[in-house]
Motif scaffolding. Sequence first.
Motif, PDB file in Angstrom:
ATOM      1  N   UNK A 122       0.849  -1.179   0.000  1.00 18.11           N
ATOM      2  CA  UNK A 122       0.000   0.000   0.000  1.00 18.11           C
ATOM      3  C   UNK A 122       0.896   1.243   0.000  1.00 18.11           C
ATOM      4  N   UNK A 123       0.627   2.169  -0.929  1.00 19.14           N
ATOM      5  CA  UNK A 123       1.441   3.376  -1.045  1.00 19.14           C
ATOM      6  C   UNK A 123       0.538   4.605  -0.924  1.00 19.14           C
ATOM      7  N   UNK A 124       1.103   5.660  -0.344  1.00 17.11           N
ATOM      8  CA  UNK A 124       0.341   6.904  -0.274  1.00 17.11           C
ATOM      9  C   UNK A 124       0.629   7.723  -1.521  1.00 17.11           C
ATOM     10  N   UNK A 126       0.048  11.116  -4.293  1.00 18.20           N
ATOM     11  CA  UNK A 126       0.214  12.571  -4.207  1.00 18.20           C
ATOM     12  C   UNK A 126      -1.033  13.231  -3.602  1.00 18.20           C
ATOM     13  N   UNK A 127      -2.178  12.572  -3.758  1.00 19.32           N
ATOM     14  CA  UNK A 127      -3.425  13.139  -3.234  1.00 19.32           C
ATOM     15  C   UNK A 127      -3.644  12.775  -1.761  1.00 19.32           C
ATOM     16  N   UNK A 128      -2.647  12.117  -1.158  1.00 15.64           N
ATOM     17  CA  UNK A 128      -2.778  11.768   0.261  1.00 15.64           C
ATOM     18  C   UNK A 128      -3.571  10.499   0.506  1.00 15.64           C
ATOM     19  N   UNK A 129      -4.094   9.906  -0.568  1.00 21.17           N
ATOM     20  CA  UNK A 129      -4.860   8.666  -0.429  1.00 21.17           C
ATOM     21  C   UNK A 129      -3.925   7.470  -0.476  1.00 21.17           C
ATOM     22  N   UNK A 130      -4.195   6.482   0.343  1.00 24.33           N
ATOM     23  CA  UNK A 130      -3.424   5.248   0.301  1.00 24.33           C
ATOM     24  C   UNK A 130      -4.072   4.306  -0.716  1.00 24.33           C
ATOM     25  N   UNK A 131      -3.238   3.706  -1.559  1.00 25.27           N
ATOM     26  CA  UNK A 131      -3.763   2.863  -2.633  1.00 25.27           C
ATOM     27  C   UNK A 131      -3.025   1.541  -2.736  1.00 25.27           C
ATOM     28  N   UNK A 132      -3.733   0.512  -3.187  1.00 26.27           N
ATOM     29  CA  UNK A 132      -3.122  -0.775  -3.462  1.00 26.27           C
ATOM     30  C   UNK A 132      -2.460  -0.756  -4.828  1.00 26.27           C
ATOM     31  N   UNK A 134      -3.397  -1.999  -7.436  1.00 31.10           N
ATOM     32  CA  UNK A 134      -4.399  -1.816  -8.490  1.00 31.10           C
ATOM     33  C   UNK A 134      -4.878  -0.361  -8.574  1.00 31.10           C
ATOM     34  N   UNK A 135      -4.303   0.501  -7.750  1.00 30.00           N
ATOM     35  CA  UNK A 135      -4.672   1.918  -7.786  1.00 30.00           C
ATOM     36  C   UNK A 135      -5.932   2.242  -6.990  1.00 30.00           C
TER      37      UNK A 135
ATOM     38  N   UNK B  12     -15.908   5.547  -5.965  1.00 29.70           N
ATOM     39  CA  UNK B  12     -15.182   6.546  -5.165  1.00 29.70           C
ATOM     40  C   UNK B  12     -13.761   6.096  -4.829  1.00 29.70           C
ATOM     41  N   UNK B  13     -13.503   4.795  -4.888  1.00 32.23           N
ATOM     42  CA  UNK B  13     -12.177   4.278  -4.538  1.00 32.23           C
ATOM     43  C   UNK B  13     -11.228   4.166  -5.743  1.00 32.23           C
TER      44      UNK B  13
END
Lengths: 193, 193
Positions: A122-124, A126-132, A134-135, B12-13
């Motif tokens: 899981x990476x954070x 640029x928008x501050x959202x954490x993503x897997x 698969x984005x 939304x995700x």
Amino acid sequence: MTLKLYLAGPEVFLPNARDMLDRKAAMARSYGFEPICPGDISIEPAPTRHEFGLKISAVDEGMMNRADGVIANLTPFRGIAADVGTAFELGYMCAQGKLVAAYTNVAANHFARTSAYYGGEVREGADGRKRGPDGISLEDFDMIENLMLHGGIERRGGHIAIHAAAADAVYTDLTAFEECLSVLAKRRDEQAA
Amino acid sequence: MTLKLYLAGPEVFLPNARDMLDRKAAMARSYGFEPICPGDISIEPAPTRHEFGLKISAVDEGMMNRADGVIANLTPFRGIAADVGTAFELGYMCAQGKLVAAYTNVAANHFARTSAYYGGEVREGADGRKRGPDGISLEDFDMIENLMLHGGIERRGGHIAIHAAAADAVYTDLTAFEECLSVLAKRRDEQAA
């Protein structure tokens, strides 16, 4: 007047469903509540499996309409999230302004479980959202479930009980269920006093 | 009066969430509806992640309260079942007696997906229930999801659209979403006539 509680959760699917529902019902009665369990009423056969499913849906909604509140078992079911039927029922009861409470027998929260689903990759962004990988983004709100479920309960002042059950008792351990009953009973008694 | 539709689903995700919500909103407008999308309103920061999550819950419930109906994207999300947040929202709207419709971009129904989860190792027990190797029963009602979701929609006369999207378009294909809009618009126009 005895408060009626709808006991929502995936117990209905267990091999010992009847026993589990009976145990939960007896425990609810011991705290002075009237339990309403999906599966309590024997539903008459229907011409097709599909029509039988629709009948169960109608019966369960009727039970919720009669209930004053719900205790929802949000323990992850066949994956990393709560049973979707239970999620539907929790939303249904929140919309009716009923008493709501929930519990889970898995201590890892929504973010931890979803991270594990991605093997921790899981990476954070640029928008501050954490993503897997698969984005797709992960909610990281210190909540036991998706924010609509956890938030829907907490914003209504509902209790959320978390208990780390043993691996072989994830669907049968009633410690957290009893905690919900205890909190609901205490509030009921305080209001009556 | 323009009917307001809440567009529920796991969009939304997605990495392209804004684009997907805009596409769905534009399509809803093209059928004469006013779309209400979770994520439309920018939510002010909160002191903690947890409080931020609670704010989103409050905003989304407010949107549902204002809406006349919902189109729920029940495409399986991170597993074999629908997004639990969407399931909660569908239950919420069913309880309010709003217009309900849903779609899935995966053609395999609830039973087929759950059987696949067990690698096909499903046996029918003496009680007529089909169970996995863990003894937990599977619903086999020719429904796209758990009977509370599918039944809640069908019993209200809501439309359920099923479309087998390409593997790389499971979350972006809007064929089934448009089918829901088309059916809702036809009924609206027939009632107005």
